[in-house]
Design a protein around this motif. Sequence first.
Motif, PDB file in Angstrom:
ATOM      1  N   PHE A  31       0.644  -1.460   0.223  1.00 54.72           N
ATOM      2  CA  PHE A  31      -0.134   0.074   0.108  1.00 54.72           C
ATOM      3  C   PHE A  31       0.896   0.943  -0.012  1.00 54.72           C
ATOM      4  O   PHE A  31       0.260   1.621  -0.703  1.00 54.72           O
ATOM      5  CB  PHE A  31      -0.643   0.071   1.334  1.00 54.72           C
ATOM      6  N   VAL A  32       2.070   1.223   1.198  1.00 58.74           N
ATOM      7  CA  VAL A  32       2.776   2.351   1.326  1.00 58.74           C
ATOM      8  C   VAL A  32       3.036   2.687  -0.566  1.00 58.74           C
ATOM      9  O   VAL A  32       3.669   3.735  -0.725  1.00 58.74           O
ATOM     10  CB  VAL A  32       3.849   2.505   2.499  1.00 58.74           C
ATOM     11  N   HIS A  33       3.873   1.887  -0.946  1.00 59.52           N
ATOM     12  CA  HIS A  33       4.449   1.394  -1.944  1.00 59.52           C
ATOM     13  C   HIS A  33       3.914   1.609  -3.421  1.00 59.52           C
ATOM     14  O   HIS A  33       4.538   2.543  -3.940  1.00 59.52           O
ATOM     15  CB  HIS A  33       5.108   0.082  -2.469  1.00 59.52           C
ATOM     16  N   GLU A  34       2.681   1.189  -3.333  1.00 57.92           N
ATOM     17  CA  GLU A  34       1.685   1.747  -4.263  1.00 57.92           C
ATOM     18  C   GLU A  34       1.652   3.292  -4.167  1.00 57.92           C
ATOM     19  O   GLU A  34       1.801   4.237  -5.431  1.00 57.92           O
ATOM     20  CB  GLU A  34       0.582   1.372  -4.236  1.00 57.92           C
ATOM     21  N   PHE A  35       1.356   4.453  -3.116  1.00 57.57           N
ATOM     22  CA  PHE A  35       0.634   5.497  -3.188  1.00 57.57           C
ATOM     23  C   PHE A  35       1.994   6.537  -2.693  1.00 57.57           C
ATOM     24  O   PHE A  35       1.726   7.582  -3.561  1.00 57.57           O
ATOM     25  CB  PHE A  35      -0.096   5.609  -1.767  1.00 57.57           C
ATOM     26  N   ALA A  36       3.416   6.302  -3.332  1.00 58.22           N
ATOM     27  CA  ALA A  36       4.267   6.620  -3.113  1.00 58.22           C
ATOM     28  C   ALA A  36       4.895   6.769  -4.907  1.00 58.22           C
ATOM     29  O   ALA A  36       6.328   6.937  -4.891  1.00 58.22           O
ATOM     30  CB  ALA A  36       5.295   5.921  -2.264  1.00 58.22           C
ATOM     31  N   LYS A  37       4.658   6.172  -5.601  1.00 57.83           N
ATOM     32  CA  LYS A  37       5.294   6.180  -6.707  1.00 57.83           C
ATOM     33  C   LYS A  37       5.256   7.879  -7.538  1.00 57.83           C
ATOM     34  O   LYS A  37       6.515   7.918  -7.867  1.00 57.83           O
ATOM     35  CB  LYS A  37       4.469   5.760  -7.498  1.00 57.83           C
ATOM     36  N   ASN A  38       4.626   8.352  -6.810  1.00 54.15           N
ATOM     37  CA  ASN A  38       3.935   9.896  -7.324  1.00 54.15           C
ATOM     38  C   ASN A  38       4.034  10.969  -6.448  1.00 54.15           C
ATOM     39  O   ASN A  38       3.022  11.298  -6.203  1.00 54.15           O
ATOM     40  CB  ASN A  38       3.064   9.588  -8.438  1.00 54.15           C
ATOM     41  N   PRO A  39       5.249  11.194  -5.446  1.00 53.97           N
ATOM     42  CA  PRO A  39       5.012  12.423  -4.713  1.00 53.97           C
ATOM     43  C   PRO A  39       4.611  13.204  -4.619  1.00 53.97           C
ATOM     44  O   PRO A  39       3.960  14.116  -4.043  1.00 53.97           O
ATOM     45  CB  PRO A  39       6.370  12.263  -3.322  1.00 53.97           C
ATOM     46  N   SER A  99       1.953  14.603  -7.389  1.00 55.96           N
ATOM     47  CA  SER A  99       0.710  14.520  -6.989  1.00 55.96           C
ATOM     48  C   SER A  99      -0.486  14.481  -6.573  1.00 55.96           C
ATOM     49  O   SER A  99      -0.382  15.139  -5.025  1.00 55.96           O
ATOM     50  CB  SER A  99       0.116  13.240  -8.301  1.00 55.96           C
ATOM     51  N   THR A 100      -1.248  16.034  -6.338  1.00 50.54           N
ATOM     52  CA  THR A 100      -1.997  15.957  -5.114  1.00 50.54           C
ATOM     53  C   THR A 100      -3.041  16.148  -5.774  1.00 50.54           C
ATOM     54  O   THR A 100      -3.979  15.887  -6.923  1.00 50.54           O
ATOM     55  CB  THR A 100      -1.791  18.275  -5.326  1.00 50.54           C
TER      56      THR A 100
END
Length: 122
Positions: A91-99, A101-102
């Motif tokens: 989960f953390v790895h998936e959402f850390a791909k594009n830091p 993005s907002t």
Amino acid sequence: MYSKRELKIIRNEPNRGKSLRDEHNCCVSFRNKMVNLKVIAEYFEATIGDHLKIKLREIQRRVASRMHVNVNITRCRRAKKMVMDKLAENFVHEFAKNPRSTIKMAVDRVTPESPPHFKRSI
């Protein structure tokens, strides 16, 4: 061949033969040291991932029915923790791909102290 007997691996046996004797004088064993927490975690990863609140007794029962091995609750607890940690890491790895993005959200508050209610994304 499936025989429900404990498998013993002897490494570097000097007189290893190439023949198989299918005669057994031992009884059926429900203990197997090769079924460790890593094996349980890999085998039941999808089940634990789908049912995050699965009870340890249920994991123990499924190991007994599918693998024909009795395991203790501690081993089931550690296997479940291993799967949960792996899912959290994914989960953390998936959402850390594009830091960079907002996401902008429109919120509405009844009073300044009240919690926000999301209206829609902008």
